[in-house]
Design a protein around this motif. Structure first.
Motif, mmCIF file in Angstrom:
data_model
loop_
_atom_site.group_PDB
_atom_site.id
_atom_site.type_symbol
_atom_site.label_atom_id
_atom_site.label_comp_id
_atom_site.label_asym_id
_atom_site.label_seq_id
_atom_site.Cartn_x
_atom_site.Cartn_y
_atom_site.Cartn_z
ATOM 1 N N UNK A 29 5.590 -0.453 -0.197
ATOM 2 C CA UNK A 29 6.040 -0.369 -1.588
ATOM 3 C C UNK A 29 5.037 -1.116 -2.456
ATOM 4 N N UNK A 30 4.527 -0.443 -3.454
ATOM 5 C CA UNK A 30 3.531 -1.063 -4.324
ATOM 6 C C UNK A 30 3.842 -0.711 -5.775
ATOM 7 N N UNK B 49 0.275 -1.392 -7.803
ATOM 8 C CA UNK B 49 -0.825 -0.465 -7.548
ATOM 9 C C UNK B 49 -2.089 -1.141 -7.079
ATOM 10 N N UNK B 50 -2.139 -2.454 -7.154
ATOM 11 C CA UNK B 50 -3.345 -3.210 -6.812
ATOM 12 C C UNK B 50 -3.724 -3.027 -5.340
ATOM 13 N N UNK B 51 -2.758 -3.227 -4.454
ATOM 14 C CA UNK B 51 -3.039 -3.094 -3.028
ATOM 15 C C UNK B 51 -3.400 -1.684 -2.618
ATOM 16 N N UNK B 52 -2.832 -0.689 -3.312
ATOM 17 C CA UNK B 52 -3.146 0.709 -3.011
ATOM 18 C C UNK B 52 -4.608 1.011 -3.318
ATOM 19 N N UNK C 111 0.864 -1.186 0.000
ATOM 20 C CA UNK C 111 0.000 0.000 0.000
ATOM 21 C C UNK C 111 0.896 1.230 0.000
ATOM 22 N N UNK C 112 0.808 2.022 -1.048
ATOM 23 C CA UNK C 112 1.649 3.210 -1.192
ATOM 24 C C UNK C 112 1.110 4.340 -0.319
ATOM 25 N N UNK D 14 -0.613 -2.760 6.137
ATOM 26 C CA UNK D 14 -0.189 -3.170 4.789
ATOM 27 C C UNK D 14 0.718 -4.387 4.834
ATOM 28 N N UNK D 15 0.302 -5.474 4.214
ATOM 29 C CA UNK D 15 1.119 -6.681 4.162
ATOM 30 C C UNK D 15 1.387 -6.996 2.702
#
Length: 432
Positions: free
Chosen positions: A135-136, A139-142, A98-99, A169-170
């Motif tokens: 760090x993403x 972009x999916x997790x963000x 997650x950014x 965020x994992x």
């Protein structure tokens, strides 16, 4: 929708290509212990599909998925702060990271609790990173995190459903598909130890897994620790085949399919008896790395919509058990039929109803006496099976009358033409 192509995001100082296509996880290890060849490849995928650039421009308007929510009612008791402890409800996002450079997520993410899972103890993800889950590169997790807990921000109508909850965020997957069901299991265990009250998993596998595998063990451990586990149902529904996906199909997990603007199943959404509810998953606006928002589709973005609602229920009712939170979401969903079905489960989640029709906890869904919750459900059109003998007689009579009228008209017309022709010939003879 699932996509077997792997794309490498290209980053520059000003812009990077954001690829949230469904990335197949290629590792063969699915569980600890011996496995049969048929069970050897879990085939996990991220369940979102789309492409945009990031950082992105702000989307000013309010997304359609939020226009259907009355926030004054939804947030009248809490926006994600636990009523008992006064602290934010913790929601673990097990994904591609997650950014936190996006201003809507800077304060929404708890970096101290973040974690990066390393496959087999090695750095299977990008080297040289901080390891705190922020760090993403995909972009999916963000995006997933934004739908749950994005903070309000000037210039956009987009906001998370639980804008005072906190994200753990994992980072368990990346653009190379480095994650496995083992790393997923480790991530779930880590979320439990970090104190997550809700876990969101926007990944799935349709490959059969051996009973009592590591992923199933981790899911059961989370449920035993009273954690609500929400998972996407998958995006392979276009073929019309009903099949189970994991971890969504494990007992106790709230499996979420995608619905469209008409509260109907999105064509790509995987159908199956394990689907608990559906939630908006078409043209979903959410946060992207670096700032701004863009639009995407998939059950990856339906699951966090439900996870956000679960976070609000946990905040308002901190003593409710995880299965009672799930039952509340399913009970209050809008459904066109008074039953569970394989396409949208118990119906399309209704955030406001879930937070207002909550006088007491329930352990399971109880069918209403009324035929359906969705009063605007379409009424089937009458089916014409064919004409009756009387209708056939009337049709034939109409043809006969119409034909007779046409014949009379033709005879009358011909007579008039002939009469005019004769008159002109007579006039010509007199002048000769």
């Amino acid at each position: 929708m699932s996509d077997t192509k792997r794309r490498q995001p290209r980053r520059t100082a000003k812009k990077a290509i954001f690829l949230s296509t469904a990335i197949a996880l290629t590792s063969l290890s699915a569980a600890h212990g011996p496995m049969t060849p048929a069970l050897a490849d879990p085939g996990l995928t991220l369940t979102g599909a789309g492409e945009c650039t990031y950082p992105a421009k702000q989307i000013k308007g309010t997304p359609w998925s939020l226009q259907r929510v009355l926030f004054d009612q939804l947030w009248q008791h809490t926006k994600g702060i636990d009523k008992k402890t006064g602290r934010p409800v913790l929601v673990a996002v097990i994904d591609t990271g997650v950014d936190i450079k996006n201003p809507q997520l800077t304060d929404a993410v708890d970096t101290k609790l973040g974690f990066e899972v390393r496959k087999s103890g090695k750095n299977a993800l990008e080297k040289g990173k901080k390891g705190d889950g922020t760090d993403d590169l995909v972009g999916h997790g963000t995006k997933v995190a934004g739908i749950i807990a994005a903070r309000p921000h000037p210039g956009t109508g987009f906001v998370g459903l639980a804008p005072e909850a906190k994200i753990i965020p994992i980072r368990q997957n990346d653009e190379k598909g480095s994650g496995t069901t083992d790393t997923m299991a480790e991530a779930i265990d880590k979320a439990v130890t970090r104190g997550a009250r809700v876990i969101n998993i926007s990944q799935d596998t349709v490959k059969p897994l051996q009973a009592n595998n590591n992923l199933e063990r981790a899911i059961n451990n989370a449920l035993e620790h009273d954690v609500v586990v929400v998972a996407s149902a998958g995006n392979d529904g276009l073929d019309g085949k009903v099949k189970k996906t994991y971890p969504a199909a494990y007992k106790g997990v709230l499996a979420v399919g995608s619905s469209d603007r008409n509260n109907e199943r999105a064509p790509f959404s995987q159908a199956g008896d394990f689907v608990g509810v559906a939630a908006p998953g078409v043209d979903m606006v959410s946060t992207v790395p670096g700032g701004g928002q863009c639009v995407d589709n998939g059950t990856s973005f339906s699951a966090p919509y439900v996870a956000g609602v679960a976070a609000l229920i946990r905040a308002k009712h901190p003593d409710w058990k995880q299965y009672q939170v799930v039952a509340q979401i399913e009970q209050t969903a809008e459904r066109a039929v008074n039953a569970h079905d394989a396409y949208v489960g118990w119906g399309v989640v209704d955030p406001v109803r879930a937070l207002t029709e909550d006088d007491h906890p329930i352990d399971h869904v109880t069918l209403d006496k009324s035929p359906a919750r969705n009063v605007d459900a379409p009424t089937p059109a009458p089916l014409a099976l064919g004409e009756t003998p009387q209708e056939r007689k009337e049709r034939f009579a109409t043809y006969i009358l119409g034909g007779a009228a046409l014949l009379v008209a033709m005879i009358t017309g011909a007579a008039a033409v002939l009469h005019e022709h004769r008159r002109r010939r007579g006039a010509a003879t007199e002048h000769a």
